[in-house]
Design a protein around this motif. Structure first.
Motif, PDB file in Angstrom:
ATOM      1  N   ASN A  14       0.817  -1.220   0.000  1.00  0.00           N
ATOM      2  CA  ASN A  14       0.000   0.000   0.000  1.00  0.00           C
ATOM      3  C   ASN A  14       0.848   1.267   0.000  1.00  0.00           C
ATOM      4  O   ASN A  14       0.340   2.352   0.269  1.00  0.00           O
ATOM      5  CB  ASN A  14      -0.964   0.007   1.196  1.00  0.00           C
ATOM      6  CG  ASN A  14      -0.250  -0.072   2.526  1.00  0.00           C
ATOM      7  OD1 ASN A  14       0.897  -0.520   2.603  1.00  0.00           O
ATOM      8  ND2 ASN A  14      -0.924   0.327   3.586  1.00  0.00           N
ATOM      9  N   ARG A  15       2.132   1.132  -0.340  1.00  0.00           N
ATOM     10  CA  ARG A  15       2.984   2.302  -0.562  1.00  0.00           C
ATOM     11  C   ARG A  15       2.766   2.714  -2.017  1.00  0.00           C
ATOM     12  O   ARG A  15       3.318   2.096  -2.918  1.00  0.00           O
ATOM     13  CB  ARG A  15       4.448   1.958  -0.290  1.00  0.00           C
ATOM     14  CG  ARG A  15       4.700   1.417   1.104  1.00  0.00           C
ATOM     15  CD  ARG A  15       6.083   0.800   1.222  1.00  0.00           C
ATOM     16  NE  ARG A  15       6.276   0.154   2.514  1.00  0.00           N
ATOM     17  CZ  ARG A  15       5.885  -1.089   2.806  1.00  0.00           C
ATOM     18  NH1 ARG A  15       5.298  -1.823   1.853  1.00  0.00           N
ATOM     19  NH2 ARG A  15       6.076  -1.602   4.002  1.00  0.00           N
ATOM     20  N   ILE A  16       1.988   3.753  -2.221  1.00  0.00           N
ATOM     21  CA  ILE A  16       1.473   3.974  -3.573  1.00  0.00           C
ATOM     22  C   ILE A  16       2.294   4.934  -4.421  1.00  0.00           C
ATOM     23  O   ILE A  16       2.440   4.728  -5.623  1.00  0.00           O
ATOM     24  CB  ILE A  16      -0.003   4.436  -3.546  1.00  0.00           C
ATOM     25  CG1 ILE A  16      -0.188   5.592  -2.573  1.00  0.00           C
ATOM     26  CG2 ILE A  16      -0.927   3.274  -3.206  1.00  0.00           C
ATOM     27  CD1 ILE A  16      -1.603   6.145  -2.547  1.00  0.00           C
ATOM     28  N   THR A  17       2.855   5.988  -3.833  1.00  0.00           N
ATOM     29  CA  THR A  17       3.640   6.951  -4.612  1.00  0.00           C
ATOM     30  C   THR A  17       4.787   7.496  -3.768  1.00  0.00           C
ATOM     31  O   THR A  17       4.681   7.588  -2.549  1.00  0.00           O
ATOM     32  CB  THR A  17       2.775   8.146  -5.089  1.00  0.00           C
ATOM     33  OG1 THR A  17       2.141   8.750  -3.954  1.00  0.00           O
ATOM     34  CG2 THR A  17       1.725   7.700  -6.097  1.00  0.00           C
ATOM     35  N   PRO A  18       5.896   7.886  -4.411  1.00  0.00           N
ATOM     36  CA  PRO A  18       6.992   8.495  -3.673  1.00  0.00           C
ATOM     37  C   PRO A  18       6.568   9.851  -3.089  1.00  0.00           C
ATOM     38  O   PRO A  18       5.722  10.540  -3.662  1.00  0.00           O
ATOM     39  CB  PRO A  18       8.102   8.672  -4.717  1.00  0.00           C
ATOM     40  CG  PRO A  18       7.588   8.130  -5.984  1.00  0.00           C
ATOM     41  CD  PRO A  18       6.167   7.756  -5.831  1.00  0.00           C
ATOM     42  N   ALA A  19       7.164  10.210  -1.964  1.00  0.00           N
ATOM     43  CA  ALA A  19       6.790  11.452  -1.280  1.00  0.00           C
ATOM     44  C   ALA A  19       7.939  12.444  -1.280  1.00  0.00           C
ATOM     45  O   ALA A  19       9.097  12.086  -1.026  1.00  0.00           O
ATOM     46  CB  ALA A  19       6.363  11.151   0.158  1.00  0.00           C
ATOM     47  N   ASN A  20       7.599  13.693  -1.567  1.00  0.00           N
ATOM     48  CA  ASN A  20       8.531  14.804  -1.465  1.00  0.00           C
ATOM     49  C   ASN A  20       7.934  15.905  -0.587  1.00  0.00           C
ATOM     50  O   ASN A  20       8.457  17.004  -0.502  1.00  0.00           O
ATOM     51  CB  ASN A  20       8.835  15.356  -2.869  1.00  0.00           C
ATOM     52  CG  ASN A  20      10.030  16.281  -2.867  1.00  0.00           C
ATOM     53  OD1 ASN A  20      11.029  16.005  -2.201  1.00  0.00           O
ATOM     54  ND2 ASN A  20       9.930  17.381  -3.593  1.00  0.00           N
ATOM     55  N   SER A  21       6.800  15.540   0.058  1.00  0.00           N
ATOM     56  CA  SER A  21       6.035  16.462   0.887  1.00  0.00           C
ATOM     57  C   SER A  21       5.048  15.623   1.678  1.00  0.00           C
ATOM     58  O   SER A  21       4.813  14.450   1.356  1.00  0.00           O
ATOM     59  CB  SER A  21       5.284  17.474  -0.005  1.00  0.00           C
ATOM     60  OG  SER A  21       4.233  18.111   0.695  1.00  0.00           O
TER      61      SER A  21
END
Length: 588
Positions: free
Chosen positions: A395-402
């Motif tokens: 359920n780690r769906i997208t990379p985060a930068n915020s």
């Protein structure tokens, strides 16, 4: 567990007896007496009971010099499992859960018992009255944390407060507007310094008394009295004026365009002035608390609720620490345990792409190489968001930068090279010293092991330090790095300002006083700004975090749950939990 099982386990695990499963072993009454901690006379009584219940076969010695013999007829695992099932069958959930706690060193047995426990979760209909009682059982993988609105810091506890208590107004995330709740109307003057709220009449607390404006005034005063970590947000309130039982006026020292946000958040949950909340949590919400302890929280529908009464009559929430990987289950009896999956056939599926992300904190309260920017930049590459999502998935769906998914989506993503991290490590002065990484057992195991492996490939020595409770200041104070997850409220601007200035969270605990002051100064005039200006301030705060690697963003999460088709009224409350006040079950 029952007395016979307790006695049997004492015998079976007594090292001095060396008893064997299905093998006759010579014993003496004296040795049995020592193992059972009782008199020789009681030993004979206990042995008779154990033989009657087919725990043992007992062959008494005949004549002087002849030893008695004992044969164990059940393995320790069998005895524990049978006792567990018996407890469950008799409805003794507390004792059954305590028995699970005694199996920490036996993973296979623990898993079987947990599977049996999960089958008892879900909906149950009890013929306790002519109309029956609809009961939903849930299980959680950690103990209940702070449930005081003045100090609450975790998502699940905040969600529970929303089921038990109410605020003056509520925030509607779909429209971005505020709706009446305990207050049916409000108004303010031109410079946003005087705010007036008009309360509903006839709203009752769970202990029976009607709510008045005096309760609202006392709720605010309590935040000051107990030195709530939220109090920074309410510092502009100079005084309050009670105008009769159903009107209250707030006078502010300066304009505040964020005031509605502050009165809709959990810290301004309205509490009765005549009850000590530390002893008994009383609210005006759809559910009232029947029982609360470290093992279970039982809430029941509040028949005098001012809104629509819940369809469920009771909800039992059982706490089983170290349950395993964190998943959300809303099950029905007779069904298999539902796990996160991509195939939703035959089940209702609820997706909640959470506002917030998983990330890594740097502990600036502890001396070490992690104070060097180059080291943190190296860790930024080791904890690469693109690799994290690609390699661990689920359920780690997208990379985060915020913390905000829509901001992360604007970033041009590419995977970093671990060789670049190796060079940064060397430049930072790192020479192989041990780096302690703290993580919660229930949620962060995969990330922790993944990070350790990636670090080792470039000569970074990471030692894992698991912990159970959140937050555990004592254990994490020795850590250099901490894996964490933040899920923001539906009112994301409140969620972020609370994250940056709340003294109880890990972010505040890990920052040095100098770094804390940077955030307090940046947010000094946050409450006076309009929505666009507030967004700009929050963006600047995240730029500070990102550019200095004070925290390292990981990935955004999907709080997905699968539910049996018999469950209806599926609505998500804050943080992606089911709104149990609207759930109902279609009986076949």
């Amino acid at each position: 567990m029952d007395t016979a099982t307790t006695h049997y386990l004492r015998l079976a695990t007594a090292k001095e007896l060396s008893l064997q499963f299905h093998e006759a072993v010579p014993v003496t009454i004296e040795s049995l007496s020592a193992a059972l901690c009782c008199t020789p006379r009681n030993v004979k009584f206990i042995l008779r009971k154990l033989e009657e219940q087919s725990f043992i076969h007992w062959q008494p010695g005949r004549g002087r010099g002849h030893h008695s013999e004992m044969t164990l007829l059940r393995s320790v695992n069998e005895a524990l499992e049978e006792s567990f099932l018996e407890l469950m069958g008799r409805g003794k959930m507390k004792e059954a859960i305590e028995l699970i706690g005694s199996t920490e060193k036996n993973d296979a047995l623990r898993e079987r018992l947990l599977n049996s426990l999960n089958k008892q979760m879900g909906f149950h209909s009890h013929a306790e009255s002519s109309s029956g009682q609809d009961v939903l059982r849930m299980v959680r993988s950690r103990r209940l944390a702070e449930l005081d609105p003045a100090f609450v810091y975790t998502a699940f506890e905040t969600y529970l407060l929303g089921q038990v208590c109410s605020t003056l107004i509520t925030y509607d995330a779909k429209t971005g507007t505020f709706l009446p709740d305990l207050a049916h109307m409000w108004e303010y003057n031109e410079d946003h310094r005087v705010w007036v709220f008009y309360l509903r009449k006839g709203v009752r607390f769970h202990h029976g008394r009607v709510m008045t404006s005096q309760d609202v005034q006392a709720t605010l005063e309590r935040l000051r009295t107990v030195d709530s970590p939220f109090i920074w947000l309410y510092r502009d309130i100079e005084r309050t004026e009670v105008v009769g039982d159903y009107c209250i006026r707030f006078y502010l020292s300066r304009p505040n365009r964020f005031f509605l946000n502050l009165l809709s958040c959990v810290s301004m949950t309205i509490l009765p002035y005549d009850v000590d909340v530390t002893q008994q949590l009383i609210g005006t919400g759809p559910f009232r608390i029947n029982e609360i302890n470290e093992t279970v929280l039982i809430i029941s529908a509040f028949d005098a609720y001012y809104g629509i009464r819940p369809h469920l009559d009771r909800v039992d929430i059982w706490f089983v620490p170290n349950l395993g990987p964190y998943e959300r289950h809303y099950e029905l009896p007779g069904t298999d345990r539902l796990k996160l999956a991509t195939d939703d056939t035959g089940s209702n599926s609820v997706d909640y792409p959470a506002t917030g992300c998983r990330y890594m904190l740097i502990n600036f309260r502890k001396a070490g190489i992690h104070h060097q920017l180059e080291f943190r930049q190296a860790m930024r590459i080791v904890f690469d968001p693109v690799a994290l999502v690609r390699e661990l998935g689920s359920n780690r769906i997208t990379p985060a930068n915020s913390f905000l998914p829509w901001k992360s989506a604007e970033h041009a993503w590419r995977e970093s090279s671990l060789e670049d991290a190796r060079e940064l490590l060397y430049s930072s002065g790192y020479r192989g010293e041990k780096i302690i990484l703290a993580y919660t057992v229930a949620k962060d195991q995969k990330e922790a092991e993944w990070l350790k492996q990636r670090g080792a490939s470039i000569g970074l020595c990471i030692e894992l330090q698991p912990f159970v409770e959140f937050p555990n200041v004592r254990e994490t104070s020795e850590a250099d790095l901490i894996i964490a997850e933040e899920v923001l409220e539906d009112d994301w601007q409140f969620g972020m300002i609370n994250y940056f200035i709340n003294k109880r969270n890990y972010f505040h605990i890990c920052l040095s006083p100098d770094l804390q002051s940077v955030f307090y100064q940046k947010m000094e005039n946050f409450l006076q700004q309009n929505e666009e200006q507030r967004s700009s301030l929050l963006n600047e705060a995240e730029d500070l975090l990102r550019d200095n690697c004070w925290i390292l963003y990981g990935c955004h999460m999907n709080k997905k749950a699968l539910l049996n088709q018999s469950l209806f009224g599926l609505h998500t409350a804050e943080f992606g939990f089911m709104d149990i006040s609207k759930l109902w079950i279609k009986n076949q």
